[in-house]
Structure formats: C-alpha cells, structure tokens
Write an enzyme that holds these catalytic residues in place. Structure first.
Site, PDB file in Angstrom:
ATOM      1  N   GLU A   1     -10.126 -52.359  11.604  1.00  0.00           N
ATOM      2  CA  GLU A   1     -11.196 -52.603  12.584  1.00  0.00           C
ATOM      3  C   GLU A   1     -12.534 -52.004  12.147  1.00  0.00           C
ATOM      4  O   GLU A   1     -13.094 -51.131  12.822  1.00  0.00           O
ATOM      5  CB  GLU A   1     -10.780 -52.092  13.957  1.00  0.00           C
ATOM      6  CG  GLU A   1      -9.658 -52.919  14.547  1.00  0.00           C
ATOM      7  CD  GLU A   1      -9.386 -52.623  16.031  1.00  0.00           C
ATOM      8  OE1 GLU A   1      -9.897 -51.627  16.555  1.00  0.00           O
ATOM      9  OE2 GLU A   1      -8.653 -53.407  16.652  1.00  0.00           O
TER      10      GLU A   1
ATOM     11  N   GLU B   1      -2.579 -57.477  15.566  1.00  0.00           N
ATOM     12  CA  GLU B   1      -2.065 -56.500  16.536  1.00  0.00           C
ATOM     13  C   GLU B   1      -2.079 -57.122  17.923  1.00  0.00           C
ATOM     14  O   GLU B   1      -2.981 -57.896  18.252  1.00  0.00           O
ATOM     15  CB  GLU B   1      -2.964 -55.254  16.617  1.00  0.00           C
ATOM     16  CG  GLU B   1      -3.009 -54.385  15.401  1.00  0.00           C
ATOM     17  CD  GLU B   1      -3.961 -53.201  15.614  1.00  0.00           C
ATOM     18  OE1 GLU B   1      -4.259 -52.844  16.776  1.00  0.00           O
ATOM     19  OE2 GLU B   1      -4.429 -52.650  14.612  1.00  0.00           O
TER      20      GLU B   1
HETATM   21  C1  GAL Z   1      -6.455 -50.992  17.806  1.00  0.00           C
HETATM   22  C2  GAL Z   1      -6.301 -50.179  16.528  1.00  0.00           C
HETATM   23  C3  GAL Z   1      -4.893 -49.614  16.425  1.00  0.00           C
HETATM   24  C4  GAL Z   1      -4.489 -48.962  17.711  1.00  0.00           C
HETATM   25  C5  GAL Z   1      -4.626 -49.954  18.831  1.00  0.00           C
HETATM   26  C6  GAL Z   1      -4.216 -49.416  20.178  1.00  0.00           C
HETATM   27  O1  GAL Z   1      -7.793 -51.214  18.097  1.00  0.00           O
HETATM   28  O2  GAL Z   1      -6.555 -50.983  15.415  1.00  0.00           O
HETATM   29  O3  GAL Z   1      -4.852 -48.690  15.351  1.00  0.00           O
HETATM   30  O4  GAL Z   1      -5.286 -47.846  17.948  1.00  0.00           O
HETATM   31  O5  GAL Z   1      -5.967 -50.350  18.925  1.00  0.00           O
HETATM   32  O6  GAL Z   1      -4.310 -50.428  21.150  1.00  0.00           O
END
Ligand code: GAL
Ligand code: ZN
Length: 675
Positions: free
Chosen positions: A151, A307
C-alpha cells in the site's frame, strides 16, 4: 493470463516469521491451508528484520524453507518485498529513511508506511534486499508474482523530497518564467526568482497557489510510482519473467493509481467494505463495485483482490461480524468484476501488537471448526469450480470518467461551493445508475483511450488534461454518446482558467452551449428540473448544490429549470455532433434523474444490460466475458428476492436450467450462462 498458475487464486497474507519458534503451528498452517482450499499465500510483507537482522547480513534460509514446504504442498507464494516497514536498526542509524510530516518534523522510528521515497539511502537498502530475494527466489517454481512493498502512499516533506520536487518542476517547465506563468504567481506577489525558493505546500507556508498544490500532488504520485518502478526494475533485473504487482488501498486522495498502468504487470488492491453498517448491503455493495471497476479499468484487464477481511476488521469504527453469506457475496463480487483471486488479510491472527484482533482465517483458537473458517473454505471450494471463467473479464461498452488530478484541483479551488463540490460522490452516483440497471461500466481517467465504448459519462470535468477534450470530440464525431455536466472545462492542465467562455478547449462546440454562471446552493436549498415533451418519465426532478446557467448555441433544451430567477433556462440539453450526440446536464440531480437519464442513454447507445432481466433494487448483474461468458447475479438484500428473466439461462455451476422466475436467497450469488 500473466500468472503461471491457471486457476483462481485463493489465499492471503501469511506471516510465518511471527511463529518461527512454533514449528507445530507452522506445520498446522499447511494442514489448515489445504483444508481451506488455499492455493497461495503472500509472504515476506513486513519481514525485513528477519531477512536482514543486522545491516548487510541476509538470512533467507527460513524463508526458503517456508516457500519450499508450501510448494511441496501445492501452495504457491506471492512474494513480497519488505519495503513497507524497516528494521529499527536502519531507522536509528540512517534517519533520512524516515518520512518528514507536513509540519516539517522527522518521524521517529517505528510503525510502517512512513519512509521517504526519495532517500537514496533507503532506495539502496531496498535494492540490496530486493536483489537478494530475487536472486534466491525469482526462479523458484513455487513463486507466483512479486508483491512490491505494501500500500504505497502518503507524503514526505523532507529536504530530499523538496529538492526532488524542484528537479521534477525543472523537467516539466524548462524555465522559471514558464513556471511563474503557469502558476499565475504575480497574484499576491508570489513570483519566484530562483528555483530554490520553491517549497512544498505546508500549512505554515504557501497554500494559496493552486498550481503549486496541484503539481505537488502530481509529484507525490510521480515519486511514489517511481519508487515502485525502482523496486520493479530491481527484481526484474534478477528475475525478468516473474510478474509484478503492488497492492493499492481504497483511497481516492493521495496517489493517482492510473499512473501505475505501465509499471505493474497486474493491478491488485485491498478491499475493506463496511459490510453490516446499513440495514441492507446495497449501498456498500455499490461502493465496492465502483472500487473494483476503477481498479480493473487501470489496465482494462483482470486484477487481483490482494486483501479482504474474512471476518471483521479491527480498524473500522465498529467491528461488525459478517452476516452468514456476506463473505461469499463479497468474494464473488470481486470475481464478477474481473478479479482472478480472492485473498485475505490475514491467514492467521497475530498474537500481539496492533492487529491482534483483526479478522483472520485462523484465529487464536487455532482450529478449523469455526464459522469464519468454514465460510472461507466454501469460497475456496467454489473458486475451484470456476476455472472455465478464469480468462474472462467484464468488457463494458460504457465508461465513466473519474480523474484523480481533476479531483485534486477541484477540491482545492475556492469556488462555487466550499461546503463541498462532491466530485467523487457525483461520479459514484452516475456509476450507481449503471449498477442498478445492470450495465457494466469502466471507470477511466483522462489519460485513457475511449476506444471500444459507445457511451462516455464525464461528470464535472473541471480540469482538462491529456487531450481529453479532443478525445471526447472525436469520440462523439465517430458516433459515440457523451454526457457532460456542470463545472466542466473550467481550467486547463496547469489550473489556469480558460478565457473566452466555458466549457473551454472546444467543449463548448461539442455541447453546443456556453455556461455563463454557476449558482452554489446551500444544503437544503433546491431547484427543479422539468423535462420537456415527456423526455424523461417524471414530471420533475430535484436539483441541489450546483446549478449552471447556460446559453445554447446549437444545443436543444430537453428540460428546463423550474424555480428561482433562472426558471425556464435549460437544465438538460442535447447537441448533435458529427455522427454522435452530446448531452449536457447543467445541475446536480437526484439519483432518480441519473437513473432515468442513464437508462435512456444506454438505450440510445444500444447498450443492453448484462442480464436480460428485471433487476430488483439491491440485485446486481455483472457479465464476465471470456472463452465462457457468465453473468454473476448477486443479492445484496437480507431477504429473498425474485428476478424475472426474459431469456433462458442455465446455472453455470449445476448445469441446470433456471426458470423465468429465479429466487435468490438472502445475499445469494448465482452464476448464469446464456442457453
Ligand atoms: C491493509 C494493510 C494490511 C493490514 C490490513 C488490515 O491496509 O495492507 O497490512 O494492515 O490493512 O485491514
Ligand atoms: Zn523525503
């Protein structure tokens, strides 16, 4: 397909480095992954202090063991570079790697995503670790794709970044004179007489120069993307064939994601919708659909859902559990919009620190007999049966223009409505109209081509850049349909107002009108749009926030204002242009207006909905076109709904015919194929 594993990817972020002293847990992970139908995990994100515990001492054996063991069990690795967070030794020894915030103080070592993208020292440290990883694992048969950093985002105001900014400006403008002209610096006596006088916009310094603010934002994107390019070039030097991605967050502010188009082989993003906030999921579903469409449109190719939360997050205001069925709905929604993966943050909940309560496939309990695990497993099983759809992707005939730089400029300008111009909300409202109709749309920026589309909706195209005015004119001349709106064609690419009438840059001819004034309305105030000759189904629609007063040249009014001193002036117009037609909506309209207008424009453009059916509100239909074409029909309501199909379809998964009345259970997803 850029990935060597020709199946939908199912897996998530995995941090074995947190469990190296628990071989029993690492062994159990493999068993559980197989049980959950996980075929890939993302490893190495934030693992730098394990990979290089002391400066220059690389320890990759533990990682090799993990990757080997995963591969031996049929599980691929998405291999991250660790640059999203640094080891503390580095931050203490070399403070220049740390970011400086807007108040011009240096951050302390700690947290993550807070490094300077310019620092030559940080880049060199990243180059060394990335090279070590690439040489060791770049040709490993179990490694699928590079996951660059994590990110990438934010801004750094350190002296190195400011100097790089001045260098970037020199390249862009060539001379200080040109820069002074472009930024209109004679205003308030802000003329620069030396490059060294240029500083980043900060609250205690210059904030009134819009050209500076805009160029700073552009520079921040440039530098961030350049950092990603640096990492890409580094890993590709050792392993040219392994594709590269970097995961974006859902942010429409800091970084213009379209600038990554040529840097990555595949686009990926992290999706965390606020499921459970509302009584039903249609609003959240539509917001998420928009985000998927933006991401897919960057390359107009399938993307990765890098994710998503298999359960509640721990950073939203309230950590709502997912209702049964929501996880499947969210996962299939991504696939419908063109994802080739469903991945999670995170595989296993960490035991300590700030994400110890973030949802995971495996929680602290450690077993598979949990609701969340079983829902994840069901997604894995379902994905395995969708192989035939893998090469597909939505291929929309309609596009909506959403441009980051336009948004930056519009939101910065003190203008008709400092209470909020609501650019993003307006773009999303147009997108919603398509979503409700069941018509797929791309969401493109001004640098994108318009080929392949029949309808382009360009709301509030305030700042014109990248030849967009020309592209729209040519598109329309060749028979395309364009919908433009108020607050279009106001400034050029350097944020200088067009002289001689707006919309500028030839868009006045396209729309056949000139906008003379714009009225900003307070919240609660409204005007009315009254269609002429029954042009739209309702007799009147509400208009709020911004109403433009236009004079038609060649355009023909289709609706008039119903109130205020401009009652009777055109509120919606049509102009024949070449073989096409250009519509202009002069005010911000309620959703029903956008819905009705969009339906009409789609009909005129000959764009049919993705599914031949009456879609109840809250049910979406998205077609993935490929060697097999299928439509994902999704219910965002917590109740049963019946969809009337106007054509015979069969269920792609069961092969069974579906009748003309198809009932969807709460949050159910059905995948239909045309018979
Ligand atoms: C994302 C990040 C992850 C984790 C996740 C939690 O933005 O890339 O490492 O922190 O959020 O929701
Ligand atoms: Zn910096």
């Amino acid at each position: 397909m850029v990935l060597k594993f020709p199946h939908f990817i199912h897996g998530g972020d995995y941090n074995p480095e947190q469990w190296l002293d628990r071989p029993d847990i690492l062994a159990r992970d493999i068993e559980l992954m197989k049980e959950a139908h996980v075929n890939s995990v993302s490893v190495g994100i934030f693992a730098w202090s394990h990979l290089e515990p002391e400066e220059g001492v690389f320890q990759l054996d533990w990682l090799e063991e993990i990757i080997d063991r995963l591969y031996a069990n049929g599980i691929y690795t998405v291999l991250a570079t660790p640059s999203g967070a640094r080891p503390l030794w580095m931050a203490h020894r070399y403070p220049e790697v740390l970011r400086m915030s807007r108040n011009l103080t240096r951050n302390r070592p700690g947290v993550r995503h807070n490094h300077c993208y310019t620092s030559p020292l940080y880049r060199e440290k990243v180059r060394l670790i990335d090279t070590a990883l690439a040489e060791r694992f770049g040709h490993h048969p179990g490694v699928l794709v590079w996951h660059l950093s994590n990110e990438l985002g934010g801004q750094c105001f350190c002296p190195l970044c400011q100097e790089a900014f001045r260098g970037w400006l020199k390249d862009r403008y060539g001379s200080l004179d040109a820069l002074n002209k472009a930024w209109w610096t004679d205003f308030w006596s802000h003329r620069y007489s030396d490059w060294s006088e240029i500083e980043a916009p900060v609250p205690s310094g210059e904030t009134s120069c819009h050209g500076l603010n805009l160029d700073w934002n552009r520079f921040v994107t440039h530098q961030t993307v350049d950092f990603a390019r640096w990492e890409r070039d580094t890993v590709k030097a050792a392993a040219p064939d392994l594709p590269v991605t970097t995961n974006h967050g859902e942010s429409y502010e800091s970084i213009n994601y379209f600038k990554y188009k040529d840097v990555v082989d595949i686009v990926s993003w992290d999706s965390y919708p606020l499921w459970g906030r509302d009584p039903d999921e249609r609003e959240i579903g539509q917001n998420t659909a928009f985000a998927h469409d933006v991401i897919r449109s960057i390359k107009r190719q399938p993307f990765m859902l890098m994710e998503s939360a298999p359960s509640a997050t721990n950073w939203q205001e309230v950590s709502r559990l997912r209702q049964p069925g929501i996880h499947m709905l969210a996962s299939m929604q991504a696939v419908a919009h063109g994802a080739c993966s469903v991945q999670y943050f995170q595989w296993r909940k960490s035991r300590g620190a700030s994400e110890k309560f973030h949802g995971a496939v495996v929680d602290h309990y450690g077993g598979s007999d949990t609701r969340v695990f079983q829902e994840v497993k069901a997604v894995g099983e379902r994905l395995e049966k969708l192989d035939a759809l893998l090469d597909g992707c939505p291929r929309p005939k309609a596009a909506i223009l959403y441009d980051w730089e336009n948004g930056w400029a519009m939101n910065d300008a003190a203008g008709p409505r400092n209470l909020g111009m609501h650019y993003l909300e307006t773009v999303m409202a147009h997108h919603k109209a398509f979503w409700k109709l069941g018509v797929s749309t791309d969401v493109i920026d001004m640098e994108c081509g318009l080929d392949g589309y029949r309808l382009v909706v360009a709301p509030m195209a305030y700042l014109l850049r990248a030849g967009i005015a020309d592209k729209l004119r040519r598109f329309c001349e060749d028979g395309g349909i364009v919908l433009g709106t108020y607050w279009t064609g106001i400034v050029d690419e350097t944020d200088l107002c067009f002289l001689g009438g707006t919309p500028g840059d030839g868009l006045g001819q396209l729309f056949g009108l000139r906008s003379e004034e714009i009225d900003g309305l307070y919240d609660g105030q409204y005007n009315l749009l009254r269609p002429l000759d029954g042009f739209l189904p309702r007799e009147e629609y509400r208009l709020t926030e911004l109403c433009e007063l236009c004079k038609c040249s060649t355009a023909q009014p289709l609706a008039l204002y119903g109130r205020d001193f401009y009652e009777g002036m055109p509120a919606l117009t049509r102009n024949a242009f070449g073989k096409g037609t250009a519509y202009y909506l002069a005010a911000r309209g309620e959703q029903a207006l956008l819905d009705d207008l969009t339906a009409l424009l789609c009909r005129e453009a000959g764009i049919e909905p993705d599914l031949d059916a009456d879609l109840p509100d809250g049910v979406s239909a998205i077609r993935r076109e490929g060697s097999v074409t299928a439509v994902f029909l999704q219910n965002y309501l917590p109740e049963e709904v019946t969809v009337s199909l106007r054509r015979p379809y069969r269920d792609f998964e069961s092969g069974e015919e579906v009748g003309s009345q198809l009932t969807l259970k709460p949050f159910e997803v059905r995948i239909l194929e045309e018979r």
